[in-house]
Design a protein around this motif. Structure first.
Motif: not given
Length: 172
Positions: A10-13, A43-45, A50-52
């Protein structure tokens, strides 16, 4: 930790968005209507990365389109922290007269207080999608859990398994 990871994303975005110039807004100002989109993206990213990462840790190579194909469902977010009530403590006028019964129990103790404390334990809130969790108040920096479905990949043999493997076919 998903909370710290989502906050970093979020901070990066936000830092990149502040570099953009939005028509009708001063330089460095992000239009308020874009903030929910940035929160949802973080949240999506975070969930997809995390899944990968979990797949890699379990020696599963994701298919090339796996990142865009899997769905994220059953999102759970932590409870809203309870605010402690500030109030006067009740004085017990019978405090000096307390005696225990033959079985060792205090006749003035209140078992209901223990039950009330157990009921006040906040529970994680569950939602069908990320959208519901965000609308309920999830913010980057908070942890969350989820279920990823339709995740496709191929198990990769570890170096130890490959070392012990023999050739296929006949060699003379």
């Amino acid at each position: 930790d998903l909370g710290r990871f989502s906050e970093a994303i979020y901070k990066q975005i936000i830092s990149q968005a502040k570099q953009e110039r939005f028509q009708g807004f001063r330089p460095g100002t992000i239009p308020p209507h874009l903030m929910p989109t940035y929160i949802a993206f973080s949240m999506d990213e975070c969930a997809r990365e995390t899944v990968l990462e979990a797949m890699q840790q379990n020696n599963i190579r994701p298919f090339t389109d796996a990142r865009s194909q899997f769905t994220i469902e059953q999102v759970s977010i932590p409870p809203v922290p309870l605010k402690k009530k500030k109030g006067k403590k009740k004085k017990n006028s019978n405090q000096t007269k307390r005696t225990s019964t033959a079985d060792g129990n205090d006749p003035l103790s209140n078992d209901n207080e223990e039950e009330k404390e157990e009921e006040l334990v906040p529970q994680w809130r569950h939602f069908e999608s990320m959208d519901g969790a965000i609308k309920a108040g999830w913010k980057p920096g908070q942890s969350f859990s989820f279920v990823a479905k339709n995740v496709k990949g191929q198990r990769v043999l570890s170096d130890k398994d490959v070392k012990d493997a023999g050739p296929i076919g006949r060699f003379t």
